[in-house]
Design an enzyme around this catalytic site. Structure first.
Site, PDB file in Angstrom:
ATOM      1  N   SER A 655       0.812  -1.221   0.000  1.00 49.11           N
ATOM      2  CA  SER A 655       0.000   0.000   0.000  1.00 49.11           C
ATOM      3  C   SER A 655       0.844   1.269   0.000  1.00 49.11           C
ATOM      4  O   SER A 655       0.310   2.361  -0.168  1.00 49.11           O
ATOM      5  CB  SER A 655      -0.939   0.012   1.218  1.00 49.11           C
ATOM      6  N   LYS A 698      -6.541   4.616   8.297  1.00 46.25           N
ATOM      7  CA  LYS A 698      -5.446   5.458   7.799  1.00 46.25           C
ATOM      8  C   LYS A 698      -5.860   6.922   7.740  1.00 46.25           C
ATOM      9  O   LYS A 698      -5.106   7.812   8.174  1.00 46.25           O
ATOM     10  CB  LYS A 698      -5.001   4.968   6.419  1.00 46.25           C
TER      11      LYS A 698
END
Length: 787
Positions: A655, A698
């Site tokens: 990611s 996140k």
């Protein structure tokens, strides 16, 4: 383009419900919701009666696997017949091999009671009959006939030998009297007189004595024959007398079991054995001796043979049995043979055979957790053997592994017919399927339990019915429609998908219980949405200590992060940390440096073995992108290094590949990156941005850091566009975006990322990168030429 607040969550509208509180709606009548595929598989497995169609329910903990298995099994069992009672009884032909009886429901308990009553009755009735005058008269008559016949033989012999100078004298030592010489007066000769008689007379007496002894031996054989005949007649008399007592009782008893041929055969064996051991029932008195205590024990153990060991009593069972074995040890599943210590030795008998879960589940369903089963020694292998052979053997653990065989019971195996339902994880199923040859033969039905279901209006209404059911079952206050809506949103948050609902109802149930506890005050009549929101918040606060410590270090500057301005080769990446069941996001500084050389892109995390396989793959993919984009006409001459700064644990996942790429491009082109933005997303070699996990955590993690340092309105997070479907952000973040204090940017390609992070057109950045790479190649070539 900034993301609209409407796309940051999927609010549940109370207008879709036609109730104000869950008290007004009917609780869920279905056994489970959102698992249609698994339900069909289980129903098929329960419908098929052939061997091997046992069921393995696959899913994660909390998806309702065990609850559903129990519910559906109970539902199916109500329409099935109750299986037979099971008993172990004494085997009169082979005492070491007890027999198993299958009796109609309730007959096992009745047989045990009937035999106990019968034996107690015979212990009283048989001695009474044999103590009666009629028996004594017949017995004395037989003995009298014997005595008369034997006496006649002796009297006849004595009349013949007296003229020869001999008589017979009873010594009490033998069946027949002794032979003695006599004098003229008919008295036995003493030793002194015998020594005085002439030798010729002695010789005559000796020869005559030998002749008479031969006659006496013939009579002795005749007397023994008479004695045996008398005994046989007495035994026959005993059997006739005993039969008059026993036969009517057994005839009456057998009438109760005419529908059970197996029991009738057994009762016939019991009757024959009692007839063969009448002396035990007569209670003949024996002379006391020092071993009397052992004899008494032997008498008690003898009558054990007439007991019935009721292994399974289904008299109170409704339908087929449904057994859930939570501790599937060998003995709990397959039974055991117990023993008792007496006088320094251990003994056992058929009454000490104990049944297991498979005995109780025979004719029905057995539900076991697969992980628990595999952890118990010998349980899994024995279960497979039992299902393959369709017979259940009771033997103590390790009996088949003994180096030296020992004399023990070998109970008759039980032919079984049951459905086994195992419950386990997907990983466990795969291991068994590929590495256990018998598994796929025995568990042909796989039922996959999903962790999520579609967030349709129908499913949301069913979800509300589940809340109503739990409230009624647990005696909780009912939930308002607003509280239900917040629980639905929390459920979607658990799935990380705004269009899904979680099927892990144990986590939902925790919030229900905790919210109900907060509303447990006299002034509150229902559980409201503030109670639910507070319960969710408090649950997070109990588990977020690690996150608080990291935020504290970020606030104090111990963990370096830049949230304003621009920097070369530096970008804010985002990572997700797991602390038990709580996960949270935090920013991580990613840096890139470039220099002369041809070493390519060096992954510092990999060099120090802190990089996982997926992260290594991500770095290699961005290297492939560089080659595709910038090295079509000339070789890629580059040395660069990538690093996660202040990272002291392993890094994995791809990611961060987008963030690593823009940091690398920034270093190559000497173009600064915006530090108020954080970036997450994976990429492929063609420059497409790909979705990642943990997007909510996140975004919220970076928001918290920005909030600590002060929101400026320029800060935000760049995410893959595909992850918009996963957004279920907290209301605080959404409010900040609505108030233009924070931003979220969805992107689909690397060019979009470049324009956001550099603030320049992508084409201009690519051109600058290309020129910089050419300059690096030229310098590298010059350096090589100079050398």
């Amino acid at each position: 383009m900034k993301l609209a607040t409407a796309e940051m969550t999927n609010s549940c509208r109370s207008a879709i419900f036609d109730f104000k509180t869950t008290e007004e709606i009917e609780p869920l009548t279905e056994s489970i919701i959102g698992q249609e595929k698994a339900v069909k598989a289980v129903e098929l497995g329960l419908q098929i009666k052939q061997d091997g169609y046992n069921i393995f329910i696959v899913g994660l903990t909390g998806t309702g696997r065990t609850t559903y298995a129990r519910t559906i099994a109970l539902e199916k069992s109500r329409r099935q017949v109750v299986p037979s009672d099971l008993c172990y009884v004494f085997n009169y032909q082979e005492p070491a091999c007890p027999l198993i009886l299958e009796l109609p429901v309730g007959k096992g308990q009745q047989l045990r009671h009937d035999l106990e009553k019968l034996i107690d009755h015979l212990k009283e009735e048989i001695p009474r009959v044999f103590d009666g005058e009629e028996y004594e008269k017949k017995k004395n008559q037989i003995m009298g006939e014997y005595q008369q016949a034997s006496n006649s033989l002796l009297e006849e012999l004595e009349s013949k030998i007296r003229p020869e100078g001999f008589i017979l004298q009873n010594t009490g030592q033998d069946l027949l009297p002794a032979l003695l010489p006599i004098d003229q007066e008919g008295k036995p000769l003493t030793q002194e007189i015998y020594q005085q008689i002439p030798e010729a007379e002695k010789k005559r007496l000796k020869e005559k004595s030998q002749e008479i002894q031969q006659e006496l031996e013939k009579i002795r054989r005749l007397v023994r024959k008479l004695q045996l005949t008398a005994r046989e007649k007495i035994n026959q008399l005993d059997h006739e007398i005993g039969r008059t007592v026993i036969k009517p009782i057994f005839n009456k008893l057998q009438d109760n079991y005419q529908q059970s041929p197996q029991v009738l055969t057994y009762l016939a064996s019991v009757e024959s054995d009692i007839m063969a051991h009448l002396a035990r029932f007569k209670g003949d008195k024996k002379e006391k001796n020092p071993l009397q205590v052992f004899q008494q024990g032997d008498e008690q153990s003898f009558f054990v043979r007439y007991q019935v060991n009721l292994l399974v009593n289904n008299s109170s069972t409704e339908g087929a049995p449904v057994i859930i074995e939570s501790n599937p040890t060998y003995y709990n599943l397959f039974g055991k043979i117990e023993g008792k210590s007496q006088f320094g030795t251990v003994s056992t008998d058929f009454t000490m055979i104990k049944g297991g879960a498979l005995h109780r589940a025979n004719g029905g369903y057995l539900i076991i957790n697969a992980r628990d089963l595999l952890q118990k020694p010998l349980s899994w292998d024995t279960l497979k053997r039992t299902l393959l052979n369709q017979e259940l053997v009771v033997e103590n653990i390790g009996e088949q592994y003994r180096a030296m065989p020992i004399n023990s019971l070998k109970p008759e195996p039980l032919l079984i017919k049951l459905k086994v339902i195992l419950i386990g994880t997907p990983e466990l199923y795969q291991l068994l399927y590929y590495y256990d040859q018998e598994f796929k033969k025995l568990f042909k039905i796989k039922a996959d339990f999903d962790i999520e279901m579609e967030r349709t209006e129908d499913n949301m209404k069913k979800f509300a019915s589940v809340i109503a059911f739990i409230s009624r079952r647990e005696g909780l206050k009912h939930f308002t429609v607003g509280a239900v809506c917040r629980l639905i949103e929390y459920s979607s948050r658990l799935t990380a998908n705004k269009h899904k609902l979680s099927t892990r109802f144990n986590e939902i149930q925790e919030i229900i219980f905790e919210a109900a506890a907060r509303a447990d005050a006299p002034e509150k009549s229902h559980v409201g949405e503030t109670d639910v929101l507070r319960a969710i918040e408090e649950k997070e606060q109990r588990a977020n200590l690690s996150e608080e410590k990291i935020l504290e270090m970020l606030e104090k500057g111990h963990i370096l992060i830049t949230l304003a301005g621009q920097k070369l080769g530096q970008v804010n990446g985002l990572a997700v940390y797991q602390s038990g069941q709580y996960s949270f996001g935090r920013p991580s500084r990613i840096t890139a440096t470039t220099y002369l050389g041809q070493d390519g892109v060096i992954n510092i995390e990999r060099e120090v073995k802190l990089s996982g396989k997926l992260h290594n793959k991500g770095v290699m993919i961005l290297t492939g992108y560089l080659g595709e984009k910038y090295a079509q006409d000339e070789p890629l001459s580059l040395s660069a290094a990538l690093a996660f700064e202040q990272s002291y644990r392993g890094v994995d996942g791809d990611s961060a590949s987008c963030a690593e790429l823009v940091a690398l491009l920034s270093s190559i082109a000497a173009l600064p990156l915006k530090q108020e933005l954080a970036l997450t997303g994976s990429m492929n070699q063609k420059g497409d941005v790909q979705p990642i996990g943990g997007v909510n955590e996140k975004i919220e993690g970076f928001y918290k850091v920005c909030k600590i340092n002060g929101l400026t309105g320029k800060q935000g997070v760049v995410i893959p566009r595909q992850n918009v479907d996963n957004l279920m952000l907290k209301s605080e973040v959404i409010s900040a975006v609505q108030n233009e204090q924070f931003n979220i940017y969805p992107v689909s390609t690397i060019d979009e990322v470049i324009e956001l992070m550099f603030g320049l057109p992508a084409a201009e950045v690519h051109h600058q990168v290309q020129e910089s790479l050419r300059e690096l190649a030229r310098k590298t070539a010059e350096f090589g030429g100079d050398r």
